[in-house]
Each structure stands twice: as C-alpha cells, then as structure tokens.
Scaffold this motif. Sequence first.
Motif, PDB file in Angstrom:
ATOM      1  N   MET A 178       0.854  -1.133   0.029  1.00 42.16           N
ATOM      2  CA  MET A 178       0.047  -0.036   0.076  1.00 42.16           C
ATOM      3  C   MET A 178       0.910   1.251  -0.172  1.00 42.16           C
ATOM      4  SD  MET A 178      -3.355  -0.856   2.045  1.00 42.16           S
ATOM      5  CE  MET A 178      -3.698   0.613   1.905  1.00 42.16           C
ATOM      6  N   ILE A 179       0.379   2.075  -0.603  1.00 44.54           N
ATOM      7  CA  ILE A 179       1.095   3.539  -0.844  1.00 44.54           C
ATOM      8  C   ILE A 179       0.279   4.741  -0.310  1.00 44.54           C
ATOM      9  CG2 ILE A 179       2.804   2.786  -2.419  1.00 44.54           C
ATOM     10  CD1 ILE A 179       1.336   4.166  -4.542  1.00 44.54           C
ATOM     11  N   PRO A 180       0.927   5.647   0.362  1.00 42.82           N
ATOM     12  CA  PRO A 180      -0.035   6.698   0.713  1.00 42.82           C
ATOM     13  C   PRO A 180      -0.420   7.851  -0.453  1.00 42.82           C
ATOM     14  CG  PRO A 180       2.453   7.306   1.093  1.00 42.82           C
ATOM     15  CD  PRO A 180       2.080   5.796   0.583  1.00 42.82           C
ATOM     16  N   PRO A 181      -1.544   8.260  -0.426  1.00 37.91           N
ATOM     17  CA  PRO A 181      -1.561   9.288  -1.585  1.00 37.91           C
ATOM     18  C   PRO A 181      -0.500  10.210  -1.844  1.00 37.91           C
ATOM     19  CG  PRO A 181      -3.391   9.477   0.231  1.00 37.91           C
ATOM     20  CD  PRO A 181      -2.355   8.586   0.891  1.00 37.91           C
ATOM     21  N   LEU A 182      -0.255  10.346  -3.138  1.00 37.44           N
ATOM     22  CA  LEU A 182       0.845  11.288  -3.377  1.00 37.44           C
ATOM     23  C   LEU A 182       0.487  12.392  -4.127  1.00 37.44           C
ATOM     24  CD1 LEU A 182       3.111   8.167  -5.109  1.00 37.44           C
ATOM     25  CD2 LEU A 182       3.287   9.210  -2.590  1.00 37.44           C
ATOM     26  N   THR A 183       1.125  13.667  -3.462  1.00 38.28           N
ATOM     27  CA  THR A 183       0.507  14.634  -4.067  1.00 38.28           C
ATOM     28  C   THR A 183       1.852  15.756  -4.513  1.00 38.28           C
ATOM     29  OG1 THR A 183      -1.329  14.934  -2.543  1.00 38.28           O
ATOM     30  CG2 THR A 183      -0.660  17.369  -3.463  1.00 38.28           C
ATOM     31  N   GLU A 184       1.785  16.229  -5.564  1.00 42.30           N
ATOM     32  CA  GLU A 184       2.982  16.956  -6.326  1.00 42.30           C
ATOM     33  C   GLU A 184       3.492  17.777  -5.383  1.00 42.30           C
ATOM     34  OE1 GLU A 184       4.390  18.727 -10.504  1.00 42.30           O
ATOM     35  OE2 GLU A 184       2.375  19.404  -9.886  1.00 42.30           O
ATOM     36  N   GLY A 185       4.779  17.885  -5.104  1.00 47.56           N
ATOM     37  CA  GLY A 185       5.421  18.926  -4.263  1.00 47.56           C
ATOM     38  C   GLY A 185       5.379  18.427  -2.600  1.00 47.56           C
ATOM     39  N   GLN A 186       4.810  17.590  -2.033  1.00 44.75           N
ATOM     40  CA  GLN A 186       4.767  17.123  -0.613  1.00 44.75           C
ATOM     41  C   GLN A 186       5.423  15.800  -0.708  1.00 44.75           C
ATOM     42  OE1 GLN A 186       0.477  16.959   0.485  1.00 44.75           O
ATOM     43  NE2 GLN A 186       0.042  19.141   0.020  1.00 44.75           N
ATOM     44  N   GLN A 187       6.306  15.974   0.258  1.00 41.23           N
ATOM     45  CA  GLN A 187       7.315  14.729   0.675  1.00 41.23           C
ATOM     46  C   GLN A 187       6.353  13.585   0.994  1.00 41.23           C
ATOM     47  OE1 GLN A 187       9.874  14.793   4.256  1.00 41.23           O
ATOM     48  NE2 GLN A 187      11.355  14.058   2.600  1.00 41.23           N
ATOM     49  N   ALA A 188       6.931  12.329   0.117  1.00 42.00           N
ATOM     50  CA  ALA A 188       6.252  10.971   0.592  1.00 42.00           C
ATOM     51  C   ALA A 188       7.393   9.910   1.058  1.00 42.00           C
ATOM     52  CB  ALA A 188       5.316  10.599  -0.817  1.00 42.00           C
ATOM     53  N   THR A 189       6.945   9.166   1.865  1.00 42.65           N
ATOM     54  CA  THR A 189       8.027   7.971   2.135  1.00 42.65           C
ATOM     55  C   THR A 189       6.915   6.799   1.866  1.00 42.65           C
ATOM     56  OG1 THR A 189       8.904   9.411   3.888  1.00 42.65           O
ATOM     57  CG2 THR A 189       9.304   6.902   3.953  1.00 42.65           C
ATOM     58  N   LEU A 190       7.890   5.815   1.195  1.00 42.07           N
ATOM     59  CA  LEU A 190       7.438   4.433   0.754  1.00 42.07           C
ATOM     60  C   LEU A 190       8.307   3.586   1.254  1.00 42.07           C
ATOM     61  CD1 LEU A 190       6.562   5.062  -3.140  1.00 42.07           C
ATOM     62  CD2 LEU A 190       5.067   5.571  -1.256  1.00 42.07           C
ATOM     63  N   THR A 191       7.616   2.376   2.117  1.00 42.99           N
ATOM     64  CA  THR A 191       8.498   1.349   2.626  1.00 42.99           C
ATOM     65  C   THR A 191       8.381  -0.032   1.821  1.00 42.99           C
ATOM     66  OG1 THR A 191       8.174   2.687   4.739  1.00 42.99           O
ATOM     67  CG2 THR A 191       8.903   0.263   4.620  1.00 42.99           C
ATOM     68  N   CYS A 192       9.433  -0.456   1.863  1.00 41.48           N
ATOM     69  CA  CYS A 192       9.589  -1.901   1.401  1.00 41.48           C
ATOM     70  C   CYS A 192      10.029  -2.910   2.461  1.00 41.48           C
ATOM     71  CB  CYS A 192      10.324  -2.133  -0.172  1.00 41.48           C
ATOM     72  SG  CYS A 192      10.505  -3.662  -0.788  1.00 41.48           S
ATOM     73  N   THR A 193       9.595  -4.003   2.712  1.00 39.12           N
ATOM     74  CA  THR A 193       9.614  -4.843   3.814  1.00 39.12           C
ATOM     75  C   THR A 193       9.822  -5.956   3.166  1.00 39.12           C
ATOM     76  OG1 THR A 193       8.647  -3.413   5.296  1.00 39.12           O
ATOM     77  CG2 THR A 193       9.335  -5.802   6.092  1.00 39.12           C
ATOM     78  N   ALA A 194      11.044  -6.657   3.434  1.00 45.45           N
ATOM     79  CA  ALA A 194      11.361  -7.980   2.974  1.00 45.45           C
ATOM     80  C   ALA A 194      10.392  -9.076   3.693  1.00 45.45           C
ATOM     81  CB  ALA A 194      13.045  -8.581   3.527  1.00 45.45           C
ATOM     82  N   PRO A 195       9.856  -9.974   2.877  1.00 36.13           N
ATOM     83  CA  PRO A 195       9.097 -10.834   3.554  1.00 36.13           C
ATOM     84  C   PRO A 195       9.720 -11.853   4.519  1.00 36.13           C
ATOM     85  CG  PRO A 195       9.412 -11.432   1.340  1.00 36.13           C
ATOM     86  CD  PRO A 195      10.421 -10.307   1.492  1.00 36.13           C
ATOM     87  N   GLY A 196       8.957 -12.120   5.452  1.00 35.09           N
ATOM     88  CA  GLY A 196       9.448 -13.243   6.265  1.00 35.09           C
ATOM     89  C   GLY A 196      10.346 -12.874   7.280  1.00 35.09           C
ATOM     90  N   PHE A 197      11.116 -13.638   7.974  1.00 37.55           N
ATOM     91  CA  PHE A 197      11.955 -13.177   8.937  1.00 37.55           C
ATOM     92  C   PHE A 197      13.186 -13.902   8.394  1.00 37.55           C
ATOM     93  CE2 PHE A 197       8.216 -13.801  11.226  1.00 37.55           C
ATOM     94  CZ  PHE A 197       7.958 -12.527  11.474  1.00 37.55           C
ATOM     95  N   CYS A 198      14.539 -13.208   8.613  1.00 36.03           N
ATOM     96  CA  CYS A 198      15.774 -13.499   7.990  1.00 36.03           C
ATOM     97  C   CYS A 198      16.691 -13.612   9.187  1.00 36.03           C
ATOM     98  CB  CYS A 198      16.216 -12.235   6.958  1.00 36.03           C
ATOM     99  SG  CYS A 198      15.302 -11.919   5.790  1.00 36.03           S
ATOM    100  N   SER A 199      17.714 -14.323   8.923  1.00 38.08           N
ATOM    101  CA  SER A 199      18.961 -14.797   9.704  1.00 38.08           C
ATOM    102  C   SER A 199      20.053 -14.543   8.843  1.00 38.08           C
ATOM    103  CB  SER A 199      18.830 -15.903  10.915  1.00 38.08           C
ATOM    104  OG  SER A 199      18.810 -17.100   9.644  1.00 38.08           O
ATOM    105  N   GLY A 200      21.265 -14.519   9.445  1.00 33.18           N
ATOM    106  CA  GLY A 200      22.300 -14.213   8.534  1.00 33.18           C
ATOM    107  C   GLY A 200      22.598 -12.850   7.875  1.00 33.18           C
ATOM    108  N   SER A 201      22.920 -12.714   6.653  1.00 32.19           N
ATOM    109  CA  SER A 201      23.237 -11.642   5.808  1.00 32.19           C
ATOM    110  C   SER A 201      22.130 -10.978   5.451  1.00 32.19           C
ATOM    111  CB  SER A 201      24.103 -11.787   4.465  1.00 32.19           C
ATOM    112  OG  SER A 201      25.224 -12.697   4.870  1.00 32.19           O
TER     113      SER A 201
END
Length: 107
Positions: A1-24
């Motif tokens: 899901m992404i927030p509404p985007l408006t021209e000139g207003q700062q936006a932050t998008l997040t991508c999260t790796a699926p599952g849980f990781c160990s190691g690198s």
Amino acid sequence: MIPPLTEGQQATLTCTAPGFCSGSPPKITWMWERKDEIDEINIPGSITASLKTENLSAVTQRHSSTLTFNPSAKHHKMNLTCLVSVSDNITTEETVTLNVTCEYITV
C-alpha cells in the motif's frame, strides 16, 4: 500500500522483506519503469533511500527500506518496483503504479 501522493509534498514509501531473516541482510533495490526502460533508482538530491534492520529475537530480523522523495508530475503513472534479493537465486518483487495528484491554488 502506498500513501496518497501529491505533487510537491514529501512522501515516504516502505518496502519490507517478506518473512524473517537470519544471516546476511537481503539486498533491497528500488527501480522505476519509464518509457519501456527499467532503471535502478539513482539517489539524487530529493530522493533518498535507507535500509533498516529490526531485531525480533536473538536470531531473526526484519529488513525494510524506505524511499523518501518529493513527487512531481513526472512520477505520475510511473511503475515503481521494490526488488528483494536474499541470495543469487532467491528474489521477490512488488510493483506499484504511482498516482500523483496536483494541488491547484484558486485565487
């Protein structure tokens, strides 16, 4: 899901790796598609990306990347992809189409 985007207003998008990781930690890459070309996002001036690691236990972690930028008309209808690579042969990706609205000032 992404927030509404408006021209000139700062936006932050997040991508999260699926599952849980160990190691690198996985490699998280942001890419956009424009004019039938796919380019890895270069991080100029108003676009920044950062990687965050959250420790869930002694051995498991959740990894995410945030992309912060100021949307403009050139970003409208652009496809943005987050590609997560855990190893050379294990990857997943998700693509969204950006919808940037313009705010008009009436006098």
